[in-house]
Every structure is written in structure tokens, then in C-alpha cells.
Enzyme design. Structure first.
Site, mmCIF file in Angstrom:
data_model
loop_
_atom_site.group_PDB
_atom_site.id
_atom_site.type_symbol
_atom_site.label_atom_id
_atom_site.label_comp_id
_atom_site.label_asym_id
_atom_site.label_seq_id
_atom_site.Cartn_x
_atom_site.Cartn_y
_atom_site.Cartn_z
ATOM 1 C CG ASP A 9 -0.220 -0.163 2.570
ATOM 2 O OD1 ASP A 9 -0.781 -0.797 3.483
ATOM 3 O OD2 ASP A 9 0.916 0.340 2.699
ATOM 4 C CG HIS A 65 4.728 -9.732 -0.350
ATOM 5 N ND1 HIS A 65 3.900 -10.098 0.685
ATOM 6 C CD2 HIS A 65 5.757 -10.606 -0.307
ATOM 7 C CE1 HIS A 65 4.395 -11.165 1.308
ATOM 8 N NE2 HIS A 65 5.536 -11.484 0.737
ATOM 9 C CB CYS A 92 2.515 -3.470 -23.279
ATOM 10 S SG CYS A 92 4.007 -2.556 -23.640
ATOM 11 C CB SER A 128 -0.764 -14.029 10.527
ATOM 12 O OG SER A 128 -0.392 -14.187 9.145
ATOM 13 C CD GLU A 164 -6.645 -11.177 18.324
ATOM 14 O OE1 GLU A 164 -7.453 -10.255 18.490
ATOM 15 O OE2 GLU A 164 -6.652 -12.245 18.977
ATOM 16 C CB ALA A 185 0.514 -1.256 14.993
HETATM 17 N N1 APR Z 1 -2.184 -3.643 14.860
HETATM 18 C C1 APR Z 1 -1.271 -4.645 14.791
HETATM 19 N N2 APR Z 1 -1.561 -5.879 14.291
HETATM 20 C C2 APR Z 1 -2.825 -6.075 13.862
HETATM 21 C C3 APR Z 1 -3.829 -5.076 13.903
HETATM 22 C C4 APR Z 1 -3.453 -3.818 14.434
HETATM 23 N N3 APR Z 1 -4.343 -2.816 14.517
HETATM 24 N N4 APR Z 1 -4.989 -5.616 13.401
HETATM 25 C C5 APR Z 1 -4.699 -6.884 13.058
HETATM 26 N N5 APR Z 1 -3.413 -7.167 13.341
HETATM 27 C C6 APR Z 1 -2.679 -8.408 13.119
HETATM 28 C C7 APR Z 1 -3.517 -9.658 13.170
HETATM 29 O O1 APR Z 1 -3.637 -10.133 14.509
HETATM 30 C C8 APR Z 1 -2.679 -10.618 12.311
HETATM 31 O O2 APR Z 1 -1.717 -11.288 13.096
HETATM 32 O O3 APR Z 1 -2.170 -8.355 11.804
HETATM 33 C C9 APR Z 1 -1.970 -9.690 11.335
HETATM 34 C C10 APR Z 1 -2.507 -9.763 9.923
HETATM 35 O O4 APR Z 1 -2.204 -11.057 9.431
HETATM 36 P P1 APR Z 1 -2.597 -11.412 7.929
HETATM 37 O O5 APR Z 1 -3.993 -10.988 7.665
HETATM 38 O O6 APR Z 1 -2.194 -12.843 7.724
HETATM 39 O O7 APR Z 1 -1.693 -10.460 7.035
HETATM 40 P P2 APR Z 1 -0.143 -10.600 6.728
HETATM 41 O O8 APR Z 1 0.581 -11.253 7.853
HETATM 42 O O9 APR Z 1 0.324 -9.253 6.312
HETATM 43 O O10 APR Z 1 -0.141 -11.573 5.443
HETATM 44 C C11 APR Z 1 1.100 -11.828 4.838
HETATM 45 O O11 APR Z 1 -0.097 -12.869 3.007
HETATM 46 O O12 APR Z 1 -1.931 -12.762 1.636
HETATM 47 C C12 APR Z 1 -0.573 -12.563 1.699
HETATM 48 O O13 APR Z 1 0.668 -11.100 0.353
HETATM 49 C C13 APR Z 1 -0.246 -11.124 1.415
HETATM 50 O O14 APR Z 1 1.510 -9.772 2.381
HETATM 51 C C14 APR Z 1 0.420 -10.630 2.693
HETATM 52 C C15 APR Z 1 0.903 -11.916 3.346
#
Ligand code: APR
Length: 255
Positions: free
Chosen positions: A105, A120, A154, A195, A221, A237
Site C-alpha cells: 500500500d 511483495h 502494452c 500473522s 493477537e 500498532a
Molecule cells: N495492529 C497490529 N496488528 C494487527 C492489527 C493492528 N491494529 N490488526 C490486526 N493485526 C494483526 C492480526 O492479529 C494478524 O496477526 O495483523 C496480522 C494480519 O495477518 P494477515 O492478515 O495474515 O496479514 P499478513 O501477515 O500481512 O499476510 C502476509 O499474506 O496474503 C498474503 O501477500 C499477502 O503480504 C500478505 C501476506
């Protein structure tokens, strides 16, 4: 109440001059951008195989193109939250600082972070799969308008795709190698809002830990990384990271 609990954490952060950070979608959640695997995560409603894979694009390029245009529109309507701003602040007070992100983003850059390693890719660019030409948003939208089937091509005839890493695709070599070097050499590694479900990005905190770094996790979490973290700052965060950075400044006598 301090968010940096424990004498050891305070001592290490007071002295730390080399910090690496890994962020995931959770750091952008408070900007209004959905995460992927949470209860209201994108992958609960949509299929990653259909929307975030080359096979999905090959089967239905118009749908995948629309999916990224839709996500980009949401993202452009958001702004960096206090967590992004706090990391830009932290970068200014630490001698060696690497911000490694899984996010596409570009909110870290908009918050003022300078050294951002995008594992990514990013949603603001597209590129031609044949000649590699890169299209920024304006250039892409201009070409997009010319194709009624919503499958922009393209001038060389190649399909134009988002500059993001899809499932099953390798990460940008240079980006991962820089991230890996930062992980295995840093004193402190902070995992924020991820996660830890998707490798090889999720291996970086493990590489850091096994090479002697102090591993901190900021997440409301538990994640796949919580068990190996030396310190888990349980919280959103946007709420805890500004306080965390203020406390680091105080420990370093900067306040
Ligand atoms: N502050 C901090 N952490 C948060 C918040 C917050 N406000 N809200 C949610 N989370 C945490 C959740 O608890 C979770 O552990 O953010 C994490 C999001 O996990 P995912 O949804 O699995 O996202 P991410 O870890 O970025 O996924 C990794 O997977 O789908 C692919 O390419 C995509 O880059 C992404 C990758």
C-alpha cells in the site's frame, strides 16, 4: 504503564543501534485497509488463488485487473496512521534501520519512511509481462481506458499486470537479499502486524532470532511468531507503537 516490559528489553533497546522491522497488513488496519486472515480478512471473502496468483490472472485477467483497481482505490482513499508515522520517527533515531514490509500500500513511504524494502511489490505500479515496461497509475489508467474488455495490453502486445508478488511467485531477489542481511545482522528485530503465515517473509524473524537478535512482536493477537518472541507487546500498532517509540527515545536520553 510502559509498553516495553522488563529490564532486559529496556537495556537492549537503550543500546540498540541496528534495528530491523517487518510489517504486515495489521499495521495498515487502523488506516482502514482490511487484513487478509483476520475474521473480516480479505481471504475470508475472496479466493487468493483466483485473485492473487498468476493462474488466476491467466484464467481471468479482467477480474484480477478489476480486483487490483478496486483495492488501489480503497488504498488511495486512506492515509498513514500513527503506527506508520512512529516507524518513520524510529528510523530517524537509530543509526542502522531497515523497514521490511509485506504490504503493497506504500503507506510507509507516505508516512516519511525512507529505507523501505518491499518484499511483495506495490499496488501503485503495473508492468508489461513481455517487455517489462513499468506503468505508473496515470499511465496505466490511460491504457486501461482503451480496452473495453478491461484487459490492458502494452504497445508490444504483452499483458499488463500489477507489480505485486502473487502466491507461488518468487520474491524480488534484491529486496529479499537486503532483508535477509538486515535480519541476520540486526540487534533488535520487531515484527508488527503480521500473522507470520506466509514464507519466506515469515522466516525473517526466525533468522534474526537464531542469529542473536532480540525479537519483539507488536500484535493484538497471538501469531505464528509469538512463541519465539522475546517480548510480545499485545496491542494495536496505532495505539502502542507511538508510545513504544517515545519510550525508546527516553531510554536513549533523547527526550
Ligand atoms: N495492529 C497490529 N496488528 C494487527 C492489527 C493492528 N491494529 N490488526 C490486526 N493485526 C494483526 C492480526 O492479529 C494478524 O496477526 O495483523 C496480522 C494480519 O495477518 P494477515 O492478515 O495474515 O496479514 P499478513 O501477515 O500481512 O499476510 C502476509 O499474506 O496474503 C498474503 O501477500 C499477502 O503480504 C500478505 C501476506
Amino acid at each position: 504503564m510502559s509498553v516495553i516490559e522488563g529490564k532486559k528489553a529496556k537495556e537492549i533497546l537503550k543500546k540498540a543501534e541496528f534495528i530491523a522491522v517487518l510489517t504486515g497488513s495489521g499495521i495498515s488496519a487502523e488506516s482502514g485497509i482490511p487484513t487478509f486472515r483476520g475474521n473480516d480478512g480479505l481471504w475470508k471473502k475472496f479466493s487468493p488463488e483466483e485473485l492473487s496468483s498468476f493462474e488466476g490472472f491467466y484464467r481471468n485477467p479482467a477480474m484480477v485487473t478489476e480486483w487490483y483497481r478496486y483495492r488501489r482505490k480503497i488504498i488511495l482513499g486512506t492515509k498513514p496512521n500513527p503506527a506508520h508515522l512512529a516507524l518513520a520517527d524510529l528510523e530517524r533515531i537509530v543509526a542502522e534501520f531497515y523497514l521490511i514490509t509485506q504490504n503493497i500500500d506504500r503507506l510507509h513511504q507516505r508516512a516519511g519512511s525512507k529505507k523501505v524494502i518491499e518484499l511483495h511489490g506495490n499496488i501503485m505500479e503495473n508492468y508489461c509481462m513481455k517487455c517489462g515496461k513499468v506503468f505508473d497509475i496515470e499511465e496505466f489508467d490511460c491504457v486501461y481506458e482503451k480496452f473495453e474488455d478491461h484487459v490492458p495490453r502494452c504497445e508490444c502486445g504483452g499483458y499488463i499486470r500489477p507489480n505485486v508478488v502473487w502466491f507461488g511467485e518468487p520474491l524480488p531477489e534484491e529486496a529479499f537479499s537486503e532483508a535477509y542481511k538486515a535480519a541476520v545482522n540486526c540487534e533488535v528485530f520487531i515484527s508488527i502486524g503480521t500473522s507470520g503465515a506466509v514464507r519466506p517473509a515469515a522466516d525473517l524473524p526466525r533468522y534474526a532470532k537464531y542469529n542473536g537478535a532480540y525479537l519483539i512482536e507488536i500484535n493484538p493477537e497471538r501469531s505464528y511468531l509469538t512463541d519465539i518472541a522475546d517480548l510480545w507487546v499485545k496491542g494495536k500498532a496505532g495505539e502502542v507503537l507511538p508510545q513504544f517509540v517515545e519510550e525508546v527515545k527516553k531510554l536513549k536520553g533523547m527526550k
